[in-house]
Design a protein around this motif. Structure first.
Motif, PDB file in Angstrom:
ATOM      1  N   GLY A 158       0.811  -1.207   0.000  1.00 14.61           N
ATOM      2  CA  GLY A 158       0.000   0.000   0.000  1.00 14.61           C
ATOM      3  C   GLY A 158       0.848   1.262   0.000  1.00 14.61           C
ATOM      4  N   LEU A 159       0.207   2.381   0.295  1.00 13.25           N
ATOM      5  CA  LEU A 159       0.887   3.673   0.310  1.00 13.25           C
ATOM      6  C   LEU A 159       1.977   3.684   1.374  1.00 13.25           C
ATOM      7  CD1 LEU A 159       0.846   6.589  -0.850  1.00 13.25           C
ATOM      8  CD2 LEU A 159      -0.687   7.191   1.041  1.00 13.25           C
ATOM      9  N   GLU A 160       3.174   4.146   0.996  1.00 10.84           N
ATOM     10  CA  GLU A 160       4.313   4.197   1.912  1.00 10.84           C
ATOM     11  C   GLU A 160       4.794   5.629   2.089  1.00 10.84           C
ATOM     12  OE1 GLU A 160       6.280  -0.211   0.925  1.00 10.84           O
ATOM     13  OE2 GLU A 160       7.258   1.634   0.213  1.00 10.84           O
ATOM     14  N   ALA A 161       5.316   5.929   3.271  1.00 10.08           N
ATOM     15  CA  ALA A 161       5.899   7.236   3.574  1.00 10.08           C
ATOM     16  C   ALA A 161       7.328   7.043   4.069  1.00 10.08           C
ATOM     17  CB  ALA A 161       5.077   7.966   4.635  1.00 10.08           C
ATOM     18  N   PHE A 162       8.196   7.988   3.735  1.00  8.28           N
ATOM     19  CA  PHE A 162       9.571   7.963   4.233  1.00  8.28           C
ATOM     20  C   PHE A 162       9.610   8.751   5.536  1.00  8.28           C
ATOM     21  CE2 PHE A 162      14.009   9.437   4.423  1.00  8.28           C
ATOM     22  CZ  PHE A 162      14.670   8.229   4.232  1.00  8.28           C
ATOM     23  N   VAL A 163       9.958   8.091   6.628  1.00  7.45           N
ATOM     24  CA  VAL A 163       9.904   8.712   7.952  1.00  7.45           C
ATOM     25  C   VAL A 163      11.242   8.612   8.656  1.00  7.45           C
ATOM     26  CG1 VAL A 163       7.436   8.303   8.250  1.00  7.45           C
ATOM     27  CG2 VAL A 163       9.075   6.558   8.998  1.00  7.45           C
ATOM     28  N   GLN A 164      11.416   9.484   9.635  1.00  5.53           N
ATOM     29  CA  GLN A 164      12.620   9.500  10.469  1.00  5.53           C
ATOM     30  C   GLN A 164      12.272   9.095  11.897  1.00  5.53           C
ATOM     31  OE1 GLN A 164      13.536  13.669  10.028  1.00  5.53           O
ATOM     32  NE2 GLN A 164      14.989  13.309   8.373  1.00  5.53           N
ATOM     33  N   HIS A 165      13.187   8.378  12.536  1.00  2.00           N
ATOM     34  CA  HIS A 165      13.056   8.037  13.951  1.00  2.00           C
ATOM     35  C   HIS A 165      14.021   8.954  14.716  1.00  2.00           C
ATOM     36  CE1 HIS A 165      10.853   4.275  12.957  1.00  2.00           C
ATOM     37  NE2 HIS A 165      11.639   4.285  11.894  1.00  2.00           N
ATOM     38  N   SER A 290      16.169   6.296   9.176  1.00  2.00           N
ATOM     39  CA  SER A 290      15.064   6.725   8.335  1.00  2.00           C
ATOM     40  C   SER A 290      14.714   5.571   7.414  1.00  2.00           C
ATOM     41  CB  SER A 290      15.436   7.967   7.520  1.00  2.00           C
ATOM     42  OG  SER A 290      15.772   9.051   8.368  1.00  2.00           O
ATOM     43  N   GLU A 291      13.428   5.437   7.082  1.00  2.00           N
ATOM     44  CA  GLU A 291      13.027   4.290   6.273  1.00  2.00           C
ATOM     45  C   GLU A 291      11.662   4.520   5.644  1.00  2.00           C
ATOM     46  OE1 GLU A 291      12.253   0.773   8.639  1.00  2.00           O
ATOM     47  OE2 GLU A 291      11.602   1.983  10.360  1.00  2.00           O
ATOM     48  N   TRP A 292      11.393   3.738   4.576  1.00  2.00           N
ATOM     49  CA  TRP A 292      10.062   3.676   3.999  1.00  2.00           C
ATOM     50  C   TRP A 292       9.228   2.695   4.806  1.00  2.00           C
ATOM     51  CZ3 TRP A 292       8.329   6.896   0.362  1.00  2.00           C
ATOM     52  CH2 TRP A 292       9.239   7.518  -0.497  1.00  2.00           C
ATOM     53  N   LEU A 293       8.031   3.097   5.181  1.00  2.00           N
ATOM     54  CA  LEU A 293       7.115   2.214   5.888  1.00  2.00           C
ATOM     55  C   LEU A 293       5.710   2.399   5.336  1.00  2.00           C
ATOM     56  CD1 LEU A 293       8.120   2.578   9.673  1.00  2.00           C
ATOM     57  CD2 LEU A 293       8.423   0.560   8.238  1.00  2.00           C
ATOM     58  N   PRO A 294       4.928   1.320   5.257  1.00  2.00           N
ATOM     59  CA  PRO A 294       3.532   1.479   4.870  1.00  2.00           C
ATOM     60  C   PRO A 294       2.817   2.399   5.863  1.00  2.00           C
ATOM     61  CG  PRO A 294       4.175  -0.826   4.775  1.00  2.00           C
ATOM     62  CD  PRO A 294       5.294  -0.093   5.441  1.00  2.00           C
ATOM     63  N   VAL A 295       2.024   3.310   5.339  1.00  2.00           N
ATOM     64  CA  VAL A 295       1.324   4.269   6.198  1.00  2.00           C
ATOM     65  C   VAL A 295       0.436   3.544   7.200  1.00  2.00           C
ATOM     66  CG1 VAL A 295      -0.383   6.119   6.198  1.00  2.00           C
ATOM     67  CG2 VAL A 295       1.450   6.109   4.497  1.00  2.00           C
ATOM     68  N   GLY A 296      -0.253   2.509   6.754  1.00  2.00           N
ATOM     69  CA  GLY A 296      -1.110   1.751   7.665  1.00  2.00           C
ATOM     70  C   GLY A 296      -0.329   1.105   8.785  1.00  2.00           C
ATOM     71  N   GLU A 297       0.872   0.610   8.487  1.00  2.33           N
ATOM     72  CA  GLU A 297       1.698  -0.022   9.522  1.00  2.33           C
ATOM     73  C   GLU A 297       2.147   1.002  10.559  1.00  2.33           C
ATOM     74  OE1 GLU A 297       6.182  -1.859   9.951  1.00  2.33           O
ATOM     75  OE2 GLU A 297       5.046  -2.376   8.140  1.00  2.33           O
ATOM     76  N   ILE A 298       2.511   2.204  10.118  1.00  2.67           N
ATOM     77  CA  ILE A 298       2.930   3.252  11.065  1.00  2.67           C
ATOM     78  C   ILE A 298       1.794   3.545  12.032  1.00  2.67           C
ATOM     79  CG2 ILE A 298       3.759   5.612  11.321  1.00  2.67           C
ATOM     80  CD1 ILE A 298       4.816   5.448   8.452  1.00  2.67           C
TER      81      ILE A 298
END
Length: 354
Positions: A158-165, A290-298
């Motif tokens: 599904g839709l993924e976003a690149f996020v930072q921890h 930082s990584e790509w993660l599915p928006v739903g999983e986040i």
């Protein structure tokens, strides 16, 4: 909710609304039909969040966060410099929730001794470990303008976003999941990109209610500076160099009052498909990874406590998750209405082209 995790068989009946009103302080209520409230009292001249509750049917909608921030705002307006509370240490929607709002565990100050003794008489300590928490409140801090860029792509899940921890040593939003970005720097004024008059007029209209743009002497320059900040932050934090036209306005949130640091964050989205050779990586010391993660999983991991999400991040991700695909996001063009006290407008937002 407590019945599922604690022995509440000996708990007394809660105070009525009339009894709370008689206790003094102030009570904030959310919802035309009340769905939650916060009751703040004064003990020896200091402010204490005696109780905050949200109806379980309305949980995970940001109402508790909104109430806590509104309480802090009112305390600041009355000259208070802190707000304390007592809560269960190991219940996810108690101490861990308040930690995300800037509270930290302290030894109960002397003024809270009567509160601790009253709780012991009620037997609350037999249900679980109780702790005192305190949040410093800094009145009068002006929100600094900032930009956050949300890289998106369609993935196998599904839709993924690149996020930072973010690293846990940061003095603002430690340990939380965020998007690349940062505050406006003087160099962004110097590097403001040139755009056509029609493009600038459109962007100035989109951001017209932004405090930063509205209060600027030149709204066209202001939106160019926002783009310059976005371009610089993406290059510095992900190694990706974008063109101004790849940045689409999305949202506008201001850190609630009472924080020692406050930002007005202008959110933008950009499309970076897996086929794009400009693959973002973690190039900032502000993030552990930082990584790509599915928006739903986040969202799922945020709800389960595995990831820490600030309210703007959670609300934006939920809106993106509902859109489901990049094409839907890029064609949404939502109306940008500034959000204060983390009280967001009804979502999904209407298109500004509707």
């Amino acid at each position: 909710m407590f019945d599922d995790v604690l022995d509440t068989s000996e708990w007394p009946a809660p105070p009525t609304g009339e009894e709370r009103a008689a206790a003094g302080g102030f009570i904030l209520v959310t919802g035309e039909t009340p769905t939650g409230f916060a009751h703040v009292i004064q003990i020896d001249g200091e402010y204490h969040l005696e109780q905050m509750s949200v109806h379980p049917d309305h949980a995970r909608q940001g109402l508790g966060t909104e109430l806590a921030y509104a309480a802090a705002d009112l305390v600041a307006s009355r000259g208070g410099n802190s707000m304390s509370l007592m809560t269960f240490a190991d219940i996810p929607w108690n101490a861990p929730f308040y930690e995300n709002l800037g509270f930290h565990v302290v030894e109960p100050p002397e003024r809270l001794r009567p509160v601790v003794e009253h709780e012991r008489k009620l037997g609350l300590h037999r249900s679980g470990r109780r702790v005192a928490m305190l949040r410093e409140i800094t009145p009068g801090v002006v929100a600094r303008p900032a930009v956050s860029v949300i890289p998106l792509r369609d993935g196998d899940r599904g839709l993924e976003a690149f996020v930072q921890h973010r690293v846990h040593t940061m003095d603002f939003a430690p340990g939380v999941v965020v998007f690349p970005g940062g505050r406006i720097d003087p160099v962004d004024v110097e590097n403001a990109p040139e755009l056509s008059a029609s493009a600038l007029d459109e962007l100035a209209e989109v951001w017209a209610d932004s405090t930063y743009v509205r209060d600027s002497e030149d709204d066209r320059l202001a939106v160019r500076v926002l783009l310059a900040t976005a371009l610089r932050e993406m290059a510095e934090e992900t190694g990706v160099r974008l063109d101004p036209g790849e940045l689409l306005p999305w949202d506008d949130w201001t850190t609630p009052p009472g924080f020692p640091k406050r930002f007005q964050v202008h959110f933008m989205v950009t499309h970076l498909p897996a086929s794009d050779p400009r693959s973002p990586v973690n190039t900032t010391t502000e993030a552990l990874a930082s990584e790509w993660l599915p928006v739903g999983e986040i969202l799922e991991r945020g709800a389960g406590g595995d990831l820490q999400l600030m309210t703007p991040t959670r609300v934006i991700l939920q809106e993106l998750n509902d859109l489901a695909h990049v094409d839907a996001v890029l064609n949404a063009h939502p109306q940008v209405t500034p959000v204060h006290l983390d009280r967001s407008v009804v979502r999904p937002r209407p298109s500004r082209y509707a």
